[in-house]
Scaffold this active site. Structure first.
Site, PDB file in Angstrom:
ATOM      1  N   SER A   1       6.550   0.881  17.598  1.00 59.49           N
ATOM      2  CA  SER A   1       7.578   1.753  17.050  1.00 59.49           C
ATOM      3  C   SER A   1       7.834   2.919  18.012  1.00 59.49           C
ATOM      4  O   SER A   1       8.093   2.688  19.187  1.00 59.49           O
ATOM      5  CB  SER A   1       7.155   2.233  15.654  1.00 59.49           C
TER       6      SER A   1
ATOM      7  N   ASP B   1      10.550  -3.835  13.507  1.00 59.76           N
ATOM      8  CA  ASP B   1       9.523  -2.863  13.877  1.00 59.76           C
ATOM      9  C   ASP B   1       8.165  -3.492  14.174  1.00 59.76           C
ATOM     10  O   ASP B   1       7.649  -4.297  13.405  1.00 59.76           O
ATOM     11  CB  ASP B   1       9.386  -1.875  12.715  1.00 59.76           C
TER      12      ASP B   1
END
Length: 386
Positions: free
Chosen positions: A77, A215
């Site tokens: 991320s 993600d």
């Protein structure tokens, strides 16, 4: 179930480790891991700026960069974004961003990245600005051009499997040699917040290979330290520079793991009576918070156990703030006021003790790490000159 499996893997790693030989400093594998957390990436950015400053001071070299000292840099991320910033080369084949450039990056671009799209049914943010700025900053650079080994995670929602982008995987899986901006957007495309990312690369025979990614925290649950260690282990087995490492031994690893802060110990706790009244949406948000907090704690616990079992606890440093409150707990509050608070959190964290049992502060521990990294780099350079 996943956490139990991870623990068993590490347990058998310990059992498999029988060598008591301590690696030469120049042959230790150095690893940097950076958690996910959206705008809270400002916190590890402050830590990275301090560490890079220490390396520059120790080596009397203002051009020293983190990528010069770490064999593996991993992130998920926002941690994947930081990884790319400090490992992607510029036209002079040096990192395009110094650590001191990261916080200004968040201040300049954060408010535009986290600008509500107005959609009721889609993701909270449309991701267009994020992708645009990543393209501008990272250009056409691909994984193989990274200045050191990287480990950036994502999750493919079409194949339902994690995707790990590393340089060392490219010989077997050339389709993973994606553009860094595609990788960075993908690892940051948190469900609910940003749309998934679709792009294509090519296999060794020229066939099109398709990615449908979200993600990286879906794969690593926010903390990529175990992933980074796995990549480092493979590197140690395959790279002749680490010839003295005959078996997995955490005495031969130097790991710095940076968190983006949690509030699990101080805020947003609940009672059974409260939770009994929740609907599906409220549970979904709470489960995400609980999972991230639990994963961060358990990953640290697993790794600490392994290093302590090998009497190498000083080779592992986890830098984490566990007392976030108010707006600093939010991954998408990019208001100037909140970003200033996050800077303060990072700066204050440096002055805090590493643990309740040790008077050593994070600042002092990072200075110790900087000295080890510097000494190892010099020894390796001397060895290479013979």
């Amino acid at each position: 179930m996943a956490t139990t499996k991870s623990f068993l893997i590490l347990f058998f790693m310990i059992l498999a480790t029988t060598s008591s030989t301590c690696a030469k400093l120049e042959e230790m594998v150095t690893v940097l891991s950076i958690d996910g957390g959206g705008i809270k990436g400002i916190i590890p950015a402050i830590i990275l700026e301090f560490l890079e400053g220490q390396l520059q001071e120790v080596d009397n070299n203002k051009d020293a960069r983190l990528a010069d000292y770490f064999d593996v840099i991993g992130g998920t991320s926002t941690g994947g974004l930081l990884t790319a910033m400090i490992t992607t080369p510029n036209e002079n084949n040096r990192p395009f961003a110094a650590a001191k450039d990261i916080v200004p990056f968040y201040f300049e671009h954060g408010p535009h990245i986290f600008n509500y799209s107005g959609s009721i049914f889609g993701p909270r943010y449309d991701g267009k600005y994020l992708l645009q700025v990543l393209q501008e900053k990272l250009g056409e650079t691909r994984v193989h051009q990274a200045l050191t080994e990287v480990a950036i995670s994502s999750f493919d929602i079409k194949t339902n499997k994690p995707v790990i982008f590393t340089k060392s995987n490219l010989a077997k899986s050339p389709e993973l040699d994606a553009k860094m901006y595609d990788i960075c957007y993908s690892t940051a495309a948190a469900p609910i917040y940003f749309p998934p990312h679709h792009f294509v690369t090519h296999t060794s025979n020229g066939a099109t290979y398709e990615f449908n990614l979200v993600d990286g925290g879906v794969a690593t649950v926010g903390d990529p330290a175990l992933l980074s260690l796995s990549v480092a282990t493979r590197l140690a087995q395959e790279d002749p520079a680490f010839s003295s490492i005959k078996s997995l031994d955490y005495k031969q690893m130097l790991l710095l793991s940076l968190g983006t802060g949690t509030n699990s110990e101080f805020d947003k706790t609940y009672t059974a009576e409260e939770a009994a009244k929740w609907g599906p949406l409220r549970w979904m948000l709470a489960i995400q918070q609980m999972t991230n907090a639990a994963s961060s704690y358990m990953t640290d616990y697993y790794i600490s156990t392994v290093f302590q079992a090998r009497h190498s606890q000083n080779n592992y440093l986890r830098v984490q703030e566990n007392a976030l409150t108010g707006t600093t707990t939010e991954m998408d509050d990019a208001s100037e006021a909140n970003m200033e608070l996050l800077v303060q959190v990072g700066e204050t964290l440096l002055k805090k003790p590493v643990s309740k049992d040790s008077p050593e502060t994070y600042e002092e521990a990072l200075k110790r790490f900087a000295k080890l990294l510097s000494d190892r780099k010099k020894l390796r350079a001397n060895k290479a000159s013979y």
